[in-house]
Structure formats: C-alpha cells, structure tokens
Design a protein around this motif. Structure first.
Motif, PDB file in Angstrom:
ATOM      1  N   MET A 184     -19.309   6.222   3.881  1.00 51.00           N
ATOM      2  CA  MET A 184     -18.140   7.040   4.155  1.00 51.00           C
ATOM      3  C   MET A 184     -16.904   6.439   3.512  1.00 51.00           C
ATOM      4  N   ASN A 185     -15.939   7.288   3.252  1.00 56.24           N
ATOM      5  CA  ASN A 185     -14.653   6.847   2.718  1.00 56.24           C
ATOM      6  C   ASN A 185     -13.733   6.529   3.890  1.00 56.24           C
ATOM      7  N   VAL A 186     -13.672   5.238   4.246  1.00 55.98           N
ATOM      8  CA  VAL A 186     -12.876   4.789   5.392  1.00 55.98           C
ATOM      9  C   VAL A 186     -11.621   4.113   4.861  1.00 55.98           C
ATOM     10  N   MET A 187     -10.472   4.699   5.131  1.00 59.90           N
ATOM     11  CA  MET A 187      -9.193   4.208   4.626  1.00 59.90           C
ATOM     12  C   MET A 187      -8.375   3.574   5.751  1.00 59.90           C
ATOM     13  N   GLY A 188      -7.448   2.700   5.365  1.00 61.08           N
ATOM     14  CA  GLY A 188      -6.554   2.082   6.324  1.00 61.08           C
ATOM     15  C   GLY A 188      -5.158   2.679   6.239  1.00 61.08           C
ATOM     16  N   PHE A 189      -4.464   2.705   7.379  1.00 55.94           N
ATOM     17  CA  PHE A 189      -3.066   3.143   7.421  1.00 55.94           C
ATOM     18  C   PHE A 189      -2.287   2.108   8.216  1.00 55.94           C
ATOM     19  N   GLU A 190      -1.288   1.501   7.580  1.00 57.71           N
ATOM     20  CA  GLU A 190      -0.550   0.413   8.233  1.00 57.71           C
ATOM     21  C   GLU A 190       0.589   0.957   9.094  1.00 57.71           C
ATOM     22  N   PHE A 191       0.635   0.474  10.339  1.00 56.45           N
ATOM     23  CA  PHE A 191       1.750   0.754  11.245  1.00 56.45           C
ATOM     24  C   PHE A 191       2.607  -0.500  11.315  1.00 56.45           C
ATOM     25  N   CYS A 192       3.903  -0.358  11.094  1.00 55.65           N
ATOM     26  CA  CYS A 192       4.788  -1.526  10.959  1.00 55.65           C
ATOM     27  C   CYS A 192       5.658  -1.783  12.186  1.00 55.65           C
ATOM     28  N   THR A 210      -9.749   7.501   8.870  1.00 60.57           N
ATOM     29  CA  THR A 210      -8.587   6.639   8.640  1.00 60.57           C
ATOM     30  C   THR A 210      -8.386   5.748   9.850  1.00 60.57           C
ATOM     31  N   ALA A 211      -8.371   4.432   9.611  1.00 63.46           N
ATOM     32  CA  ALA A 211      -8.178   3.446  10.680  1.00 63.46           C
ATOM     33  C   ALA A 211      -6.728   2.965  10.652  1.00 63.46           C
ATOM     34  N   ILE A 212      -6.048   3.035  11.782  1.00 62.59           N
ATOM     35  CA  ILE A 212      -4.661   2.590  11.879  1.00 62.59           C
ATOM     36  C   ILE A 212      -4.653   1.111  12.257  1.00 62.59           C
ATOM     37  N   TYR A 213      -3.869   0.319  11.522  1.00 59.85           N
ATOM     38  CA  TYR A 213      -3.847  -1.126  11.753  1.00 59.85           C
ATOM     39  C   TYR A 213      -2.419  -1.636  11.627  1.00 59.85           C
ATOM     40  N   THR A 214      -2.221  -2.874  12.029  1.00 54.88           N
ATOM     41  CA  THR A 214      -0.951  -3.550  11.827  1.00 54.88           C
ATOM     42  C   THR A 214      -1.227  -4.913  11.223  1.00 54.88           C
ATOM     43  N   LYS A 215      -0.262  -5.463  10.554  1.00 51.98           N
ATOM     44  CA  LYS A 215      -0.437  -6.767   9.909  1.00 51.98           C
ATOM     45  C   LYS A 215       0.382  -7.803  10.674  1.00 51.98           C
ATOM     46  N   ARG A 216      -0.303  -8.678  11.377  1.00 51.33           N
ATOM     47  CA  ARG A 216       0.380  -9.711  12.158  1.00 51.33           C
ATOM     48  C   ARG A 216      -0.595 -10.822  12.519  1.00 51.33           C
ATOM     49  N   ALA A 217      -0.035 -11.943  12.960  1.00 52.15           N
ATOM     50  CA  ALA A 217      -0.859 -13.022  13.505  1.00 52.15           C
ATOM     51  C   ALA A 217      -1.268 -12.652  14.924  1.00 52.15           C
ATOM     52  N   ILE A 218      -2.395 -13.178  15.380  1.00 54.43           N
ATOM     53  CA  ILE A 218      -2.854 -12.888  16.732  1.00 54.43           C
ATOM     54  C   ILE A 218      -2.833 -14.159  17.567  1.00 54.43           C
ATOM     55  N   MET A 248       4.123   5.326  18.274  1.00 49.92           N
ATOM     56  CA  MET A 248       3.839   5.839  16.935  1.00 49.92           C
ATOM     57  C   MET A 248       3.674   7.349  16.943  1.00 49.92           C
ATOM     58  N   ASP A 249       4.101   7.976  15.866  1.00 50.63           N
ATOM     59  CA  ASP A 249       3.819   9.385  15.622  1.00 50.63           C
ATOM     60  C   ASP A 249       2.563   9.448  14.757  1.00 50.63           C
ATOM     61  N   TYR A 250       1.454   9.905  15.337  1.00 48.86           N
ATOM     62  CA  TYR A 250       0.185   9.933  14.615  1.00 48.86           C
ATOM     63  C   TYR A 250       0.213  10.884  13.417  1.00 48.86           C
ATOM     64  N   ARG A 251       1.202  11.755  13.358  1.00 50.04           N
ATOM     65  CA  ARG A 251       1.238  12.708  12.256  1.00 50.04           C
ATOM     66  C   ARG A 251       1.438  12.032  10.908  1.00 50.04           C
ATOM     67  N   THR A 252       2.051  10.845  10.885  1.00 53.00           N
ATOM     68  CA  THR A 252       2.183  10.115   9.621  1.00 53.00           C
ATOM     69  C   THR A 252       0.817   9.644   9.130  1.00 53.00           C
ATOM     70  N   ALA A 253      -0.034   9.176  10.056  1.00 63.58           N
ATOM     71  CA  ALA A 253      -1.389   8.766   9.682  1.00 63.58           C
ATOM     72  C   ALA A 253      -2.235   9.977   9.314  1.00 63.58           C
ATOM     73  N   ILE A 254      -2.037  11.090  10.009  1.00 68.42           N
ATOM     74  CA  ILE A 254      -2.778  12.322   9.711  1.00 68.42           C
ATOM     75  C   ILE A 254      -2.452  12.817   8.298  1.00 68.42           C
ATOM     76  N   GLU A 255      -1.170  12.748   7.924  1.00 67.79           N
ATOM     77  CA  GLU A 255      -0.765  13.165   6.585  1.00 67.79           C
ATOM     78  C   GLU A 255      -1.409  12.278   5.519  1.00 67.79           C
ATOM     79  N   ALA A 256      -1.434  10.953   5.772  1.00 72.34           N
ATOM     80  CA  ALA A 256      -2.079  10.033   4.830  1.00 72.34           C
ATOM     81  C   ALA A 256      -3.577  10.284   4.761  1.00 72.34           C
ATOM     82  N   HIS A 257      -4.188  10.608   5.905  1.00 67.41           N
ATOM     83  CA  HIS A 257      -5.621  10.910   5.954  1.00 67.41           C
ATOM     84  C   HIS A 257      -5.956  12.092   5.041  1.00 67.41           C
ATOM     85  N   ARG A 258      -5.171  13.111   5.092  1.00 67.34           N
ATOM     86  CA  ARG A 258      -5.406  14.283   4.249  1.00 67.34           C
ATOM     87  C   ARG A 258      -5.142  13.974   2.785  1.00 67.34           C
ATOM     88  N   LYS A 259      -4.062  13.259   2.511  1.00 66.56           N
ATOM     89  CA  LYS A 259      -3.706  12.931   1.141  1.00 66.56           C
ATOM     90  C   LYS A 259      -4.790  12.103   0.464  1.00 66.56           C
TER      91      LYS A 259
END
Length: 371
Positions: free
Chosen positions: A227-235, A146-154, A129-140
């Motif tokens: 705190m304002n804790v946001m999620g950022f999805e990594f696909c 900002t917590a980076i997550y993925t959506k999948r079964a475990i 992953m390029d963390y800069r995409t999450a960093i941009e979303a964090h600022r926006k």
C-alpha cells in the motif's frame, strides 16, 4: 464526508492516571478535561459528526462523561457518537475472549456509513488539530493511508508505547519501529490515520480485538509494501499519556503558559468537555495560590503551589499542596502537607498527615481512600 473511529487499546492494569476503575480515555487532563475530549473536539472541529468508539473494559466512566455527546454537538438524529463495548459475560473474562467482538460491530458500522473515508484516532494522545489539512494532503498524494505524526524527542515514560515511523524524502513511510533509546527527535505517530473504509476492513478482517499498538506496529507495518502509506507532519503541541509518569509529566506541562496556550489557544478550534452546573471556586482570606490550575466548584483555604486541582476539591486552612494533581471531590484537612502526589477522586487526607513523592516517582492514592 468522513467518519471518525476511535480504536482503543485493551485496558491495562492501570490507566494513565493510575486508576483501575476507568479506561485510559477517561483519564483527566488540565483540571477539567478528559483525554477523550481532545479526540472528540478534533473530530467535530474538522466537521466529522459521525464517530464510533470501540471500547474495552472499565468504560462506564467514559460513557457517563460523553453521554449523548451534546457538549460536542454530537446529539444528532443522523450521525453522533456510537459506542462499541466488548461482549463480556463478567469482569473476570479477558477482553480477548472468543465472546468478545467489538471490532466486528465497528466494522459493520464503518461499512454502513455513507462516507467513503474514515479518520482513525487514538484518544490517549493530546493535541489540537484540524484533520482536514491531513485529509487534503491524503487526496493530493493519492495515498491509500496517511499517518499523522509529529517530530519530537520522547520521554522514558512513553518509550514503551511509542510508534516510530521511518519516512522517505517523498513522505512515504517505509518502516514502523519501537522507540530507540535516544534523546534525538523522532517521527512519532499520533495514532491518527486517514484511509478509505475498505482498507480498514481489509487490514482488520481477521482481528477480534485490535488495539492501536497492534494496528500500527503489526497490521499497518505488514501493509507498507503493498500500500501507499504516506506521512503527514503535525507541528503543534502533543502529549501521549500511557503511564502514571506521563500522566503526571504532561499535566504539569500545562502550568507552562506557552505550552498551555499552544494546546488551548488556537483560533477556531475549541476543546469541548462535559460542563457541570457548579459554583465558581471560593478562595478563603488566607488562601495562597501560586502557578496552579484550579477548576470550578472548589473551596481553597490553604496553600496551593505548582499544582492542578480538579473540580469540587476542598483544601482547608493550614494545608499545603505542592506539585500535586488532586482529582474531583478530594478533601485535604487542616495542617496536611502533600508534595508530588496524584490523588484520585474522593480521596480524604487527614489532619496533619504528610505525604511526599518525587518528580520521577509521584505517589498515587487510590479512589475514595482515607489517608
């Protein structure tokens, strides 16, 4: 612009690959890589060149692998990689001893960094992953964290250590939980967070030795209301290795070309590792190789099927290796047969010896054992 920090969990009784002699970050993956390679590569591919690593016990193999960080372009006069091992008088002491304070030194490292923000990452999770995409979303989003997550079964093997996020429609995280018993897709944390360094210091102010699980499940969970804790999805492709079962499962997934390409064949984002000056692998005239990954420096004269072979492994004529992970310097003598085996480095399997595990319970052979 950003400083990287790897906050590892206390060393378990066994690392993900079964070894008692190395920290989880140093466990091998896909033949020639270590788990830590993915975290370091993600950092440098995101132009993060100042990285601190909070270590626990059995970290010698990890430090030996990373060294000065040359392979990741981290051998720099300014920045680079800094290690924070624990204060231990001897190996019998717990990593939670009062003498142990690596987090305090990491906190000082963060405060003295010129960068205002940090990227906190777990090196036991594999992704590209390029963390800069999450960093941009964090600022926006004007988020505090900002917590980076993925959506999948475990899988059952990773349920105990999985961190599940409850996320509102606007992307805000309102709950952090353990994984339920379900096959449905969940918001699974990748153990990666973007935040101001002051927030990290605030959250960990009273902690001596804080692992990723405690940070996520307790410290971050307690901060959700204030705190304002946001999620950022990594696909993209992800794998969380925390047990022998998940080590075997996700290594074997690399034999699937689609999953392997999803991890490694990403334009502009290479995965770097410590290179060795070894000869190419030599294949004998009777060698039979099917659907396997074989690293450099090996000599293969037998049969290898659906297996991952690390560096400098010797498989002699008549030997059969199926559904196995053989780590560095392992020798399989003539006529031996292995099926669903994880062999640590420098294992020697005697002539005509047979060992069989199963897909759900692979047999682990300890380092330097003669079988």
């Amino acid at each position: 612009m950003y400083t990287g920090l790897c906050l590892s969990d206390p060393h378990p009784d066994r690392a993900g690959d079964g070894s008692k002699l190395r920290t989880l970050s140093a466990a091998r993956f896909a033949g020639r890589y270590r788990l830590v390679d993915f975290m370091l590569s993600n950092m440098v591919n995101s132009k993060i060149f100042t990285i601190g690593m909070v270590l626990n016990s059995h970290y010698q193999s990890l430090i030996g692998h990373i060294g000065m960080g040359k392979e990741w372009d981290l051998a720099r006069k300014s920045g680079g990689v800094t290690f924070f091992p624990p204060y231990l008088a001897d190996e019998r002491q717990s990593v939670n001893s009062e003498l142990d304070g690596p987090l305090q030194r990491a906190a000082q490292f963060i405060m003295e960094a010129k960068d205002e923000y940090i990227v906190l990452a777990d090196s036991s999770v594999v992704y590209n992953m390029d963390y800069r995409t999450a960093i941009e979303a964090h600022r926006k989003n004007e988020a505090d964290i900002t917590a980076i997550y993925t959506k999948r079964a475990i899988s059952p093997g990773e349920r105990e250590n999985a961190v599940i996020l409850d996320i509102a429609d606007d992307g805000r995280i309102y709950g952090i939980n353990r994984a339920p018993y379900t096959n449905e897709k969940l918001n699974v944390s990748l153990g990666a967070y973007v935040m101001r360094k002051g927030f990290f210091i605030q959250l960990t102010a009273n902690e001596k030795n804080c692992g990723m699980l405690r940070f996520s499940r307790i410290l971050l969970a307690d901060a959700l209301e204030r705190m304002n804790v946001m999620g950022f999805e990594f696909c993209g492709y992800t794998a969380h290795i925390s047990s022998v079962e998940t080590f075997f499962q996700y290594n074997m997934e690399m034999l699937d070309a689609e999953k392997r390409n999803a991890l490694f064949d990403v334009e502009g984002r290479h995965i770097f590792t410590n290179r060795r000056d070894t000869l190419p692998t030599k294949y004998g005239k009777d060698a039979d190789i099917r659907n396997s990954i074989i690293a450099d420096g090996c000599q293969i004269d037998g049969t290898v099927i659906d297996s991952i072979i690390c560096r400098n492994v010797r498989i002699k004529p008549g030997a059969i290796v199926k559904n196995c992970i053989l780590q560095d310097d392992t020798v399989v003598e003539r006529g031996a047969m292995l099926d669903y085996i994880i062999a640590d480095r420098s294992v020697s399997v005697s002539e005509h010896r047979s060992m069989i595990g199963s897909n759900t319970y692979p047999v682990y052979i300890e380092r330097a054992r003669v079988i």
